[in-house]
Design a protein around this motif. Sequence first.
Motif, short mmCIF file in Angstrom:
data_model
loop_
_atom_site.label_atom_id
_atom_site.label_comp_id
_atom_site.label_asym_id
_atom_site.label_seq_id
_atom_site.Cartn_x
_atom_site.Cartn_y
_atom_site.Cartn_z
N ASP A 1 0.73 -1.17 -0.05
CA ASP A 1 -0.14 -0.12 0.01
C ASP A 1 0.95 1.31 0.07
N LEU A 2 2.28 1.15 0.20
CA LEU A 2 3.04 2.31 0.23
C LEU A 2 3.56 2.37 -1.02
N PRO A 3 3.97 3.86 -1.11
CA PRO A 3 4.63 4.21 -2.59
C PRO A 3 5.91 3.69 -2.35
N SER B 1 -3.73 6.63 5.16
CA SER B 1 -4.60 6.44 4.29
C SER B 1 -4.87 7.40 2.85
N TYR B 2 -4.57 8.69 3.39
CA TYR B 2 -4.92 9.68 2.68
C TYR B 2 -3.62 9.99 1.69
N LEU B 3 -2.60 9.72 2.39
CA LEU B 3 -1.52 9.67 1.52
C LEU B 3 -1.28 8.65 0.40
N VAL B 4 -1.53 7.45 0.89
CA VAL B 4 -1.38 6.43 -0.02
C VAL B 4 -2.44 6.57 -1.13
N THR B 5 -3.56 6.77 -0.77
CA THR B 5 -4.70 7.28 -1.77
C THR B 5 -4.14 8.47 -2.77
N HIS B 6 -3.90 9.61 -2.40
CA HIS B 6 -3.47 10.53 -3.26
C HIS B 6 -2.24 10.19 -3.90
N ARG B 7 -1.35 9.70 -3.35
CA ARG B 7 0.04 9.14 -3.99
C ARG B 7 -0.43 8.37 -5.34
#
Length: 147
Positions: free
Chosen positions: A7-9, A137-143
């Motif tokens: 799930d991570l960049p 979650s926000y960072l992963v979704t927006h990334r």
Amino acid sequence: MSTRTTDLPARWQELFGEPAAMRLASADGPTGGNGGGGGGGGEDLAHAGGPWSKAAVAAGELRITTAEGLGRMAAAHEGVEAGTAGLAATAALAAVRASWEKRVAAVRDECGSVQSALRNVAREIGEIDENNRLRFSYLVTHRDASK
């Protein structure tokens, strides 16, 4: 909630390694920092709610038990003075009882204070964990959306 490496960049995967995990520095080795319990040093840091809430419950139970003990002590001493008036032992018993009541009441009061503080910590940690989960979650979704 834990975030899986997938799930991570990619850059974060490089930083966190496989699998992404948070560990205490003292958690290396077979018994880790978990007091010798199972799992060892390969587990994620788990602190949210549980231990703090359990400690708050224990403090509350101890507060109740000491309050009950004070009541039993008072009941056990009912009528002692009337039946033993004039004896030196009666005065000594009253002094000892007063001393113990003061000590047990202090323990009872401290347990109530500690219980409240532990509940506050559990609530705050839970809120922090939820905020962190939402932020990640926000960072992963927006990334992922910006790819």
